[in-house]
Design a protein around this motif. Structure first.
Motif, PDB file in Angstrom:
ATOM      1  N   THR A   1       1.058   3.960  -3.070  1.00  0.00           N
ATOM      2  CA  THR A   1       0.776   5.366  -2.788  1.00  0.00           C
ATOM      3  C   THR A   1       1.950   6.249  -3.193  1.00  0.00           C
ATOM      4  O   THR A   1       1.765   7.337  -3.755  1.00  0.00           O
ATOM      5  CB  THR A   1       0.488   5.554  -1.286  1.00  0.00           C
ATOM      6  N   THR A   2       3.162   5.770  -2.928  1.00  0.00           N
ATOM      7  CA  THR A   2       4.355   6.548  -3.281  1.00  0.00           C
ATOM      8  C   THR A   2       4.467   6.727  -4.786  1.00  0.00           C
ATOM      9  O   THR A   2       4.733   7.832  -5.278  1.00  0.00           O
ATOM     10  CB  THR A   2       5.617   5.860  -2.738  1.00  0.00           C
TER      11      THR A   2
ATOM     12  N   ALA B   1       0.834  -1.203   0.000  1.00  0.00           N
ATOM     13  CA  ALA B   1       0.000   0.000   0.000  1.00  0.00           C
ATOM     14  C   ALA B   1       0.872   1.257   0.000  1.00  0.00           C
ATOM     15  O   ALA B   1       0.595   2.222  -0.733  1.00  0.00           O
ATOM     16  CB  ALA B   1      -0.932  -0.006   1.217  1.00  0.00           C
TER      17      ALA B   1
ATOM     18  N   ALA C   1       2.064   6.624  -6.933  1.00  0.00           N
ATOM     19  CA  ALA C   1       0.963   7.457  -7.417  1.00  0.00           C
ATOM     20  C   ALA C   1       1.212   8.940  -7.175  1.00  0.00           C
ATOM     21  O   ALA C   1       0.725   9.786  -7.928  1.00  0.00           O
ATOM     22  CB  ALA C   1      -0.339   7.022  -6.751  1.00  0.00           C
ATOM     23  N   ARG C   2       1.991   9.269  -6.135  1.00  0.00           N
ATOM     24  CA  ARG C   2       2.159  10.665  -5.749  1.00  0.00           C
ATOM     25  C   ARG C   2       3.537  11.256  -6.042  1.00  0.00           C
ATOM     26  O   ARG C   2       3.708  12.465  -5.950  1.00  0.00           O
ATOM     27  CB  ARG C   2       1.883  10.818  -4.239  1.00  0.00           C
TER      28      ARG C   2
ATOM     29  N   VAL D   1       3.834  11.013   2.673  1.00  0.00           N
ATOM     30  CA  VAL D   1       4.410  10.168   1.629  1.00  0.00           C
ATOM     31  C   VAL D   1       5.218  11.007   0.647  1.00  0.00           C
ATOM     32  O   VAL D   1       6.358  10.666   0.299  1.00  0.00           O
ATOM     33  CB  VAL D   1       3.298   9.386   0.899  1.00  0.00           C
TER      34      VAL D   1
ATOM     35  N   ASP E   1       1.706  16.191   3.266  1.00  0.00           N
ATOM     36  CA  ASP E   1       1.587  14.820   2.774  1.00  0.00           C
ATOM     37  C   ASP E   1       2.867  14.077   3.145  1.00  0.00           C
ATOM     38  O   ASP E   1       3.933  14.320   2.573  1.00  0.00           O
ATOM     39  CB  ASP E   1       1.391  14.820   1.256  1.00  0.00           C
TER      40      ASP E   1
END
Length: 257
Positions: free
Chosen positions: A26-27, A22, A29-30, A137, A135
């Protein structure tokens, strides 16, 4: 009783695995969205890359010397010592270079990432950043991942080059000139071997960075917890490197065939 313990261990393992994936998803994606935190990336690249340069060069030098010495001993009875350059190159660039450089970086950098993030967690700095709307991440994980993805292939390339130099140092004592040493390299290697030698450390860098960040951000228990997390990150990263080295090698062998 034993079944209950095994059940709990399995549930914990899959929960940790799910959390790791996860965080990685997430990393990714961002990491390409604004803000990019260029300054943090530069700082991390210096800490993770340049600071590990000496240990990678030292590892490559002595590993290349050992590989050349072993090859010379084996090849001398067959009067084939001219092939020592190719044997050192193919062994280091395809296998030992990426693995040894990654293990050195995992021990030095993986523990540092975990300790740094773990300290921020136990001192509630991460909670303060969340309250400010930062944020976590993008601010803490993404710069370290990008720095590692860039630094580790470069460190591996340096280690490979130094290992070839170390191999020649040993080979020169057996009457092998530079031209003879270098001519043996193309006979043992193809272009795909160079690609394999760069893909492996890139993937290993991903494993080291994500493992260090995940374990660091999930640190509990004060100073003792930080120490335990750093130790855990190094062990897990090293095992993952050795395990995935086999799978990556198998994939390259299949595509070569």
């Amino acid at each position: 009783m034993n079944i209950t313990v095994i059940d709990k261990l399995m549930l914990r393992f899959f929960a940790e695995l799910q959390g790791w994936f996860a965080l990685a998803a997430t990393t990714f994606a961002r990491m390409f969205r604004r803000p990019y935190y260029y300054r943090e990336f530069a700082v991390q690249f210096d800490k993770l890359g340049f600071s590990s340069l000496f240990i990678c060069m030292l590892t490559g030098l002595f590993t290349g010397m050992v590989m050349a010495l072993q090859a010379l001993v084996q090849l001398k009875p067959f009067a084939a010592t001219s092939y020592v350059g190719g044997m050192v190159a193919v062994t280091m660039i395809k296998e030992l270079g990426p693995v040894l450089a990654s293990l050195m970086v995992a021990g030095r950098v993986g523990s540092a990432i975990t300790a740094e993030l773990g300290t921020m967690v136990v001192t509630e700095q991460v909670d303060a950043m969340r309250v400010e709307g930062t944020d976590i991440v993008k601010r803490l994980v993404a710069p370290r991942l990008k720095a590692m993805l860039l630094a580790l292939p470069l460190l591996t390339a340096v280690a490979d080059a130094v290992s070839l130099l170390g191999g020649y140092i040993m080979a020169s004592g057996y009457g092998i000139n530079p031209t003879m040493y270098l001519k043996g390299i193309p006979q043992f290697m193809v272009f795909q071997d160079l690609i394999e030698g760069l893909v492996k450390p890139t993937f290993f860098g991903f494993l080291i960075a994500m493992t260090g960040c995940y374990v660091g951000l999930n640190t509990r228990g004060g100073a003792e917890g930080v120490g335990n997390s750093a130790k855990q990150a190094v062990v897990v990263s090293s095992v993952l490197i050795l395990m995935f080295d086999f799978f990556l090698t198998k994939i390259f062998v299949v595509f070569r065939g």
